[in-house]
Design a protein around this motif. Structure first.
Motif, PDB file in Angstrom:
ATOM      1  N   SER A   1      -2.855  -2.145  42.555  1.00 38.45           N
ATOM      2  CA  SER A   1      -1.495  -2.259  41.705  1.00 38.45           C
ATOM      3  C   SER A   1      -1.547  -3.704  41.740  1.00 38.45           C
ATOM      4  O   SER A   1      -2.280  -4.588  42.178  1.00 38.45           O
ATOM      5  CB  SER A   1      -0.300  -1.768  42.615  1.00 38.45           C
TER       6      SER A   1
ATOM      7  N   HIS B   1       8.126  -6.808  38.123  1.00 37.87           N
ATOM      8  CA  HIS B   1       8.961  -5.433  37.493  1.00 37.87           C
ATOM      9  C   HIS B   1       9.007  -4.518  38.806  1.00 37.87           C
ATOM     10  O   HIS B   1       9.912  -3.697  38.817  1.00 37.87           O
ATOM     11  CB  HIS B   1       7.893  -4.675  36.663  1.00 37.87           C
ATOM     12  N   HIS B   2       8.216  -4.475  39.824  1.00 36.12           N
ATOM     13  CA  HIS B   2       8.157  -3.740  41.080  1.00 36.12           C
ATOM     14  C   HIS B   2       8.497  -4.300  42.352  1.00 36.12           C
ATOM     15  O   HIS B   2       9.034  -3.465  43.088  1.00 36.12           O
ATOM     16  CB  HIS B   2       6.954  -3.201  41.298  1.00 36.12           C
TER      17      HIS B   2
END
Length: 300
Positions: free
Chosen positions: A96, A150-151
């Protein structure tokens, strides 16, 4: 009624992140009906993450191989139908954009070979290919930093990249680790910088000539990152959170005239360009890698 072949061609389209992977995925999904008619099933990331990633985690935890392989067969039957070629799309197979999953000192995607290996074990007896786009660390690192916001919680770019040597990040080394995890798989690779020029070649190589010709690139930018203005503004805010990041994206959108963050000096760029060129050349010499490059234009 047609039956599924005992041996299929499985193409794992693993990204990498921020290499126009979302653009390629959407282009393939838009063409899915035409591709289905030509024996190609396109499986989006949401299916991989919902039905396949949890099983691969069980492999890590010691599930019996027969149980895992039964789950792999059920997955193909459920989502692949009778298609001889199945394209499984998910960048998160590699990792990720979380720093720990993305980079570790001198290594890209430090756990990618383990993650890919666990998934491959679910599909014995099938032909395996891996689609992998690469990108210069000079733009890959800032773009992944932008995506990470974003995460997760906000952190400055310099903290995100602390301890990482961009000149030591080698895609060829990642490809070698993926090869060791899936020694019978062929890796089809291309550079993000070449993506517009090699798009037809990539789709043809991944899907076959007839199916590849059905895919048209979508006419929009997918998941644009932070502009340099947005990054600068965020750095001036006190304890920015996800809402602050969203506000920065809206207030200072990334456009052709407002590019993304460039945190490097001219000397940094020169050194990374040379390192990336050397890395790409090394990748091209790997016997288990097929590097797709732009067609040569004749002077005639």
């Amino acid at each position: 009624m047609p039956t599924a072949p005992a041996r299929r061609r499985l193409v794992f389209l693993v990204g990498a992140h921020k290499t126009a992977s979302s653009h390629l995925q959407q282009s393939l999904l838009d063409a899915a009906p035409a591709l289905t008619a030509r024996g190609v099933a396109i499986l989006p990331p949401k299916l991989i993450r919902a039905d396949l990633t949890p099983v691969s985690a069980l492999v890590r935890d010691g599930i019996s191989p027969e149980i895992g392989q039964g789950a792999g067969a059920a997955f193909l039957s459920l989502h692949g139908g009778t298609a001889p070629t199945v394209v499984l799309m998910d960048e998160n197979i590699l990792g990720s954009t979380d720093r720990k999953m993305l980079m570790r000192k001198t290594r890209l995607y430090p756990w990618a070979h383990h993650r890919l290996g666990r998934i491959i074990t679910l599909f014995p007896g099938h032909e395996i290919e891996i689609g992998l786009a690469i990108r210069s660390p000079a733009t890959f690192m800032p773009s992944c930093w932008s995506e990470s916001l974003h995460h997760g919680p906000y952190e400055p770019f310099r903290r995100f990249t602390k301890g990482v040597d961009p000149l030591a990040l080698r895609w060829s080394a990642l490809a070698q680790r993926l090869h060791e995890a899936a020694p019978h798989a062929r890796i089809i690779a291309w550079r993000y910088e070449d993506y517009p020029q090699v798009f037809p070649q990539v789709t043809t190589r991944l899907l076959g000539p007839d199916a590849g010709a059905q895919v048209t690139p979508v006419d929009r930018i997918m998941r644009p990152g932070l502009s340099a203005e947005a990054a600068h503004w965020l750095g001036q805010q006190e304890a920015p959170d996800k809402d602050t990041v969203l506000a920065a994206r809206k207030r200072f959108p990334k456009t052709e005239t407002t590019p993304g963050l460039d945190p490097w000096t001219a000397a940094d760029h020169a050194a990374m360009a040379a390192s990336y060129a050397d890395d790409t050349a090394a990748l091209a010499t790997c016997p288990h890698v097929e590097l797709v490059t732009p067609p040569v234009v004749s002077d005639a």
